[in-house]
Scaffold this motif. Sequence first.
Motif, short mmCIF file in Angstrom:
data_model
loop_
_atom_site.label_atom_id
_atom_site.label_comp_id
_atom_site.label_asym_id
_atom_site.label_seq_id
_atom_site.Cartn_x
_atom_site.Cartn_y
_atom_site.Cartn_z
N ILE A 41 -13.38 4.10 -1.27
CA ILE A 41 -11.84 4.21 -1.22
C ILE A 41 -11.44 4.07 -2.77
CG2 ILE A 41 -9.60 4.04 -0.48
CD1 ILE A 41 -10.95 3.14 2.18
N ALA A 42 -11.70 2.86 -3.20
CA ALA A 42 -11.23 2.37 -4.74
C ALA A 42 -11.97 3.11 -5.68
CB ALA A 42 -11.63 1.04 -4.79
N LEU A 43 -13.10 3.52 -5.61
CA LEU A 43 -13.88 4.16 -6.86
C LEU A 43 -13.55 5.68 -6.66
CD1 LEU A 43 -17.44 2.67 -6.70
CD2 LEU A 43 -15.58 2.24 -8.47
N THR A 44 -13.24 6.28 -5.56
CA THR A 44 -12.73 7.59 -5.41
C THR A 44 -11.09 7.56 -6.03
OG1 THR A 44 -13.95 8.20 -3.40
CG2 THR A 44 -12.23 9.51 -4.01
N ARG A 45 -10.38 6.71 -5.83
CA ARG A 45 -9.17 6.75 -6.57
C ARG A 45 -9.31 6.70 -8.14
NH1 ARG A 45 -6.49 2.93 -1.86
NH2 ARG A 45 -6.01 4.74 -0.39
N ALA A 46 -10.33 5.82 -8.53
CA ALA A 46 -10.35 5.38 -9.96
C ALA A 46 -11.04 6.87 -10.48
CB ALA A 46 -11.19 4.32 -10.04
N HIS A 47 -12.09 7.35 -9.92
CA HIS A 47 -12.80 8.34 -10.74
C HIS A 47 -12.41 9.68 -10.37
CE1 HIS A 47 -15.86 5.54 -12.73
NE2 HIS A 47 -15.65 4.86 -11.67
N ASP A 50 -15.14 15.13 -7.43
CA ASP A 50 -15.04 16.55 -6.79
C ASP A 50 -15.61 16.37 -5.34
OD1 ASP A 50 -13.99 18.02 -8.99
OD2 ASP A 50 -16.03 17.58 -9.94
N VAL A 51 -16.81 15.57 -5.11
CA VAL A 51 -17.58 15.60 -4.01
C VAL A 51 -17.73 14.22 -3.84
CG1 VAL A 51 -19.55 16.20 -2.60
CG2 VAL A 51 -18.42 17.85 -4.21
N VAL A 52 -17.61 13.67 -2.49
CA VAL A 52 -18.16 12.30 -2.10
C VAL A 52 -19.31 12.59 -1.19
CG1 VAL A 52 -17.37 10.13 -1.01
CG2 VAL A 52 -15.86 11.14 -2.51
N LEU A 53 -20.56 11.94 -1.30
CA LEU A 53 -21.55 11.83 -0.31
C LEU A 53 -21.32 10.53 0.28
CD1 LEU A 53 -24.56 13.02 -2.24
CD2 LEU A 53 -23.17 14.45 -0.64
N MET A 54 -20.97 10.49 1.78
CA MET A 54 -20.47 9.22 2.40
C MET A 54 -21.50 8.96 3.52
SD MET A 54 -17.87 7.16 2.49
CE MET A 54 -16.58 7.89 2.00
N LEU A 71 -9.46 11.24 2.66
CA LEU A 71 -8.73 12.48 2.67
C LEU A 71 -7.10 12.49 3.36
CD1 LEU A 71 -11.87 14.20 4.44
CD2 LEU A 71 -11.17 14.47 2.21
N GLY A 72 -6.87 11.48 3.86
CA GLY A 72 -5.49 11.31 3.93
C GLY A 72 -4.57 10.87 2.79
N ASP A 73 -5.11 10.86 1.71
CA ASP A 73 -4.50 10.18 0.52
C ASP A 73 -3.86 11.34 -0.24
OD1 ASP A 73 -3.58 9.25 -1.69
OD2 ASP A 73 -5.15 7.62 -1.87
N PRO A 74 -2.64 11.64 -0.25
CA PRO A 74 -1.79 12.86 -0.94
C PRO A 74 -2.49 12.66 -2.53
CG PRO A 74 -0.42 11.36 -0.50
CD PRO A 74 -1.59 10.66 0.24
N ARG A 75 -2.87 11.52 -3.25
CA ARG A 75 -3.26 11.42 -4.51
C ARG A 75 -4.59 12.08 -4.59
NH1 ARG A 75 -2.40 5.12 -4.92
NH2 ARG A 75 -3.54 5.52 -2.95
N LEU A 76 -5.33 12.17 -3.63
CA LEU A 76 -6.75 12.82 -3.72
C LEU A 76 -6.65 14.39 -3.19
CD1 LEU A 76 -8.38 9.42 -2.95
CD2 LEU A 76 -8.21 10.43 -5.29
#
Length: 220
Positions: A41-47, A50-54, A71-76
């Motif tokens: 979550i933190a690194l997705t917000r930071a970087h 385009d795609v997250v392999l989770m 996916l619920g974060d309006p900033r992403l």
Amino acid sequence: MTTRVLVADDEALVRAGFRVLLDRDPGIEVVAEAANGDEAIALTRAHRPDVVLMDVRMPGTDGLTATRRILGDPRLPGVRVIVLTTFELDEYVYAALRAGAVGFLLKDVSPDELRHAVRVVAAGGALLAPAVTRRLIAAFASEEEPPPPAVETLTAREREVVTMIADGLSMADIAGRLRMSPATAKTHTNRAMTKLGARDRAQLVVLAYRWGLARVPRTR
């Protein structure tokens, strides 16, 4: 344009393996690695990849929770998630797809399939074509629900296109069968998604199965 990827898995060797495979494609760059859901979550917000392999099974905050938060974060708004699993029919994958993930990959995916999946998802597609993915979606989407009034607002052509998408056809395939341009097929798709409240094609397929717009495929 380079596709930026974040890899989230609690096993360092798995992350390293995926990084090596993806970095061999000049059009893909792994921008970060996460060992658990909180890091993802933190690194997705930071970087803002385009795609997250989770990976779904991680200690602490698992991949399912992380997927929901990302996916619920309006900033992403542009981030798309592919879940990773060891098993074809993993109950966690059901929930991840409900949360908005665009598909899933088995961890033993081939290098070419992995790179192809990332490119498809980054371009706005969903991992719906493989039979096992359709079987997975059908398995949980077959929990029947009464269709909402919005289903009745679909035109006959929109229904037809939705059914074909649920069958795993690409926009090009649909256009060929219906004798229309791919752009027109995409327009029908986007209108159906808007009417049904689907955020992407993966959720459109889920709703198609759930509300009787598509038949659940038989499995062997």
